[in-house]
Design an enzyme around this catalytic site. Structure first.
Site, PDB file in Angstrom:
ATOM      1  N   ASP A 167       0.837  -1.197   0.000  1.00  0.00           N
ATOM      2  CA  ASP A 167       0.000   0.000   0.000  1.00  0.00           C
ATOM      3  C   ASP A 167       0.877   1.254   0.000  1.00  0.00           C
ATOM      4  O   ASP A 167       2.081   1.192   0.270  1.00  0.00           O
ATOM      5  CB  ASP A 167      -0.899   0.035   1.238  1.00  0.00           C
ATOM      6  CG  ASP A 167      -1.822  -1.174   1.316  1.00  0.00           C
ATOM      7  OD1 ASP A 167      -2.146  -1.742   0.265  1.00  0.00           O
ATOM      8  OD2 ASP A 167      -2.201  -1.542   2.442  1.00  0.00           O
ATOM      9  N   ASP A 189      -1.100  -2.771  -3.788  1.00  0.00           N
ATOM     10  CA  ASP A 189      -2.403  -3.320  -3.389  1.00  0.00           C
ATOM     11  C   ASP A 189      -3.380  -2.156  -3.299  1.00  0.00           C
ATOM     12  O   ASP A 189      -3.912  -1.703  -4.292  1.00  0.00           O
ATOM     13  CB  ASP A 189      -2.268  -4.065  -2.069  1.00  0.00           C
ATOM     14  CG  ASP A 189      -3.579  -4.693  -1.622  1.00  0.00           C
ATOM     15  OD1 ASP A 189      -4.437  -4.949  -2.482  1.00  0.00           O
ATOM     16  OD2 ASP A 189      -3.750  -4.914  -0.416  1.00  0.00           O
ATOM     17  N   ASP A 193      -5.159   2.260   2.995  1.00  0.00           N
ATOM     18  CA  ASP A 193      -5.931   1.290   3.764  1.00  0.00           C
ATOM     19  C   ASP A 193      -6.011   1.766   5.212  1.00  0.00           C
ATOM     20  O   ASP A 193      -4.978   1.866   5.904  1.00  0.00           O
ATOM     21  CB  ASP A 193      -5.278  -0.098   3.729  1.00  0.00           C
ATOM     22  CG  ASP A 193      -5.621  -0.868   2.456  1.00  0.00           C
ATOM     23  OD1 ASP A 193      -6.277  -0.281   1.572  1.00  0.00           O
ATOM     24  OD2 ASP A 193      -5.214  -2.039   2.349  1.00  0.00           O
ATOM     25  N   ARG A 240     -13.217   1.023  -4.738  1.00  0.00           N
ATOM     26  CA  ARG A 240     -12.832   1.536  -3.419  1.00  0.00           C
ATOM     27  C   ARG A 240     -12.546   3.043  -3.478  1.00  0.00           C
ATOM     28  O   ARG A 240     -11.442   3.481  -3.170  1.00  0.00           O
ATOM     29  CB  ARG A 240     -11.620   0.791  -2.855  1.00  0.00           C
ATOM     30  CG  ARG A 240     -11.857  -0.679  -2.609  1.00  0.00           C
ATOM     31  CD  ARG A 240     -10.660  -1.328  -1.920  1.00  0.00           C
ATOM     32  NE  ARG A 240     -10.818  -2.759  -1.775  1.00  0.00           N
ATOM     33  CZ  ARG A 240      -9.889  -3.581  -1.308  1.00  0.00           C
ATOM     34  NH1 ARG A 240      -8.714  -3.103  -0.921  1.00  0.00           N
ATOM     35  NH2 ARG A 240     -10.121  -4.880  -1.217  1.00  0.00           N
TER      36      ARG A 240
END
Length: 665
Positions: A167, A189, A193, A240
């Site tokens: 991330d 990824d 997050d 997302r």
């Protein structure tokens, strides 16, 4: 330093409101409101409680429950390599960490652990972390990450992010985090997050680009996270944007979604998704070409108002009451029509943010000196010390190795913020006497009062000099400042006789009686008020200037377009006398007073000798002064029009580097 009274005012970046208001006005003027169809937008909340843009303080959920201050109170460090970043980011004590240039992380995809009480900010708009992740472990608290680009840990062929977990920023079970004005792109990824019951988070003015899974929140069965997401730009992402799983409160407003990646996926290509038991409020955002712009699970609640949908397809769910963000904090909504222009221009790293760090007194630092001490030696970028209204009784020293400091009073008036002490020169000379001493170059002071309130009448000393301010540095600026004292109020000097230092004073106030503006620095006083105090004499109440200009320097003191005022008796005050420190023959005063109003208190022969040195050997002149104290006589040398043309503010200050502090006005 004792802080006797204070009130905190919200910090507002200079000109920020005007800049953004101008952009909004431009958008309206161009008729961009005709694009798309919007529901009736809610009114903006009360501006007295709303968070101002372009501050160094977080807004939204990161501002509640004690707030988020990051590394405030700690030292400032600048890092240019991975080892230094790792060292300071993980340290136990607070730090403000400035990332200068690009830091290439090795091994590829590695974590850089960020501990509690840290601010990490890119210098200028080019601070980068490449091939690595900022990682906040469980229990981490009070972190600010701003103005960085974090990029390029993507592994070719791993579009779904199933084989790596690289991330840009990942955090688990943290609280009070502000992620602001960053650019996240092309990572392994997720880009961001925020996981496992993290709380009190604000994500603002970031760019999420060139990626599959942009921004995920949750990975928990508890509905605990409180998060504000505003003014972010999601472009070239698939999903997302964000995915909000079991958030207690998720507030999204003024975000921009465009250029969504479409690969034919009917489900997992979407905008914003309220999942699980999330309560989401979504306001005044702009969706352009997005599949499933906003959607909610049956167990979630989603309230949407004021957004624009343009060329969108699929779900746009709305059900439940969710919550009212104004129950938690104030905020200001921009019109949805203005969002594309605002967000594309002002999201991501900004030079104006990265070029300056702001330290707050009190709050972040208990004293002005503590804030100065936090500035790194050899400081290359602006550090603003924002001093709240109050009276601060202590001395302040800005040493020569700490340039590029701005001392900024945050009150409505310069008299609201006073730095004062009461030491006479008998105890330590001019250096020991000065309430504030500036030895560094490139220091600016604004909206402050500097005072030495030594009581001459209460003491019997051989000398009554008591300085409010002494400067030795070059390129010193005072704007809207006041200098209060009696004898030797303001000394503008240089490190040595043959070194030329320059000082520019504008829109300010200076008072005193004996030699109260003195020294050898090239000093311009423009558009200011100089008050010559009454010492009770009918014949001699003092001297305004005592310059000691080096003979090799053609420019000493210039007082221009100002006003000298006094309630002293008529003809009882001198304009100045020549000071030759220690009998130094090469210190020959140069003073020009031009286009300035003079009071009746000025003597008809206003220049006098000093310590055996004749004023006639100094360089004393006037030019086009006026008022009851102005005259043209044999004892008052006047500068010619030709010479006046080469004795302007620019001539005094430009030096060899073309310094033009006056050009900002």
């Amino acid at each position: 330093m004792t802080h006797l009274r204070s009130k905190r005012l919200p910090g507002v970046g200079p000109g920020a409101g005007r800049t953004l208001a101008a952009v909004v006005g431009l958008v309206a003027a161009l008729g961009l409101g005709a694009i798309g169809e919007a529901k009736a937008a809610p009114a903006a909340s009360d501006t007295t409680t709303s968070a101002a843009r372009w501050t160094d303080r977080p807004h939204g959920f990161a501002s509640v429950a004690g707030g988020t201050t990051g590394g405030a109170g700690g030292r400032i460090v600048t890092v240019t390599d991975q080892a230094s970043l790792v060292k300071y980011a993980a340290a136990e004590e607070p730090y403000i960490i400035r990332v200068s240039g690009s830091i290439d992380v090795e091994p590829f995809g590695s974590n850089i652990v960020v501990g509690s009480d840290k601010t990490i900010v890119g210098v200028g708009d080019t601070g980068e972390i490449v091939h690595g992740e900022l990682h906040l472990n469980p229990g981490t608290s009070n972190v600010i990450i701003r103005n960085l680009t974090i990029r390029d840990s993507y592994v070719e062929g791993d579009w779904d992010g199933k084989t790596t977990d690289f991330d840009a920023i990942q955090m688990d079970t943290v609280d009070h985090v502000w992620i602001d004005h960053n650019r996240f792109t092309h990572m392994g990824d997720g880009l961001l997050d925020i996981r496992k019951d993290s709380q009190y988070v604000t994500v603002s003015y970031n760019q999420f680009t060139n990626h599959n899974k942009a921004f995920g929140i949750g990975w928990t069965t508890n509905a605990k996270t409180q998060i504000t997401i505003d003014h972010n730009w999601f472009t070239g992402t698939k999903q997302r944007n964000p995915s909000a799983d079991n958030c207690a409160y998720a507030h999204l407003y003024n975000n921009y979604f465009t250029d969504q990646v479409h690969d034919g996926d009917p489900v997992w290509t979407y905008g914003s998704w309220a999942r699980g038991r999330t309560k989401m409020v979504l306001e005044n955002s702009y969706y352009d070409g997005v599949q499933h712009p906003y959607q909610a699970d049956a167990t979630a609640e989603l309230v949407e108002r004021g957004s624009i949908l343009r060329n969108t397809t699929g779900r746009h769910d709305e059900w439940g009451d969710a919550f009212d963000p104004r129950d938690f904090y104030g905020y200001r909504l921009d019109p949805a029509t203005a969002v594309p222009a605002l967000v594309t221009q002002f999201s991501g790293p900004q030079a104006r943010i990265g070029d300056s760090v702001t330290l707050h007194v009190p709050g972040d630092y208990p004293t002005v000196q503590a804030a100065v001490d936090a500035v790194p030696s050899g400081n290359a970028s602006t550090v603003t010390i924002a001093v709240a209204p109050g009276t601060y009784r202590a001395k302040v020293h800005v040493p020569s190795n700490k340039p590029n400091i701005v001392l900024q009073g945050t009150g409505q008036d310069r008299s609201d913020t006073v730095i004062v002490y009461d030491t006479p020169a008998e105890y330590g000379g001019s250096t020991g006497s000065a309430t504030v001493r500036i030895d560094a170059n490139d220091v600016t002071a604004r909206n402050l009062t500097f005072s030495n309130d030594f009581d001459e009448a209460a003491h019997e000393l051989r000398g009554e000099q008591a300085l409010a301010m002494k400067t030795n540095g070059d390129r010193i600026v005072f704007e809207n400042t006041a200098f209060l004292g009696n004898q030797d109020t303001l000394m503008t000097n240089s490190p040595r006789l043959t070194t030329v230092s320059r000082v520019y004073i504008r829109d300010s106030y200076i008072e005193g009686d004996v030699d109260f503006i003195y020294g050898r620095a090239t000093t311009v006083i423009e558009r200011s008020v100089i008050r010559a105090l009454n010492r009770g004499s009918t014949t001699n109440n003092g001297w305004i200037t005592a310059a000691s200009t080096w003979t090799g320097n053609p420019y000493g003191f210039l007082i221009t377009r100002s006003e000298i005022v006094s309630d002293a008796p008529d003809g009882s005050f001198h304009l100045g006398r020549p000071w030759h420190p220690g009998g130094e023959l090469e210190a020959v005063a140069q003073v020009l007073i031009r286009e300035t109003e003079l009071p009746a208190a000025i003597k008809s022969s206003p220049w006098t000798d000093m310590s055996g040195f004749s004023w006639k050997d100094a360089r004393f002149t006037e030019y086009q002064n006026y008022g009851p104290g102005a005259a043209v006589t044999a004892d008052r040398p006047q500068m010619s029009d030709e010479d006046a043309g080469s004795h302007t503010v620019a001539d005094y200050l430009k030096g060899t580097d073309g310094w033009m502090p006056y050009a900002r006005h």
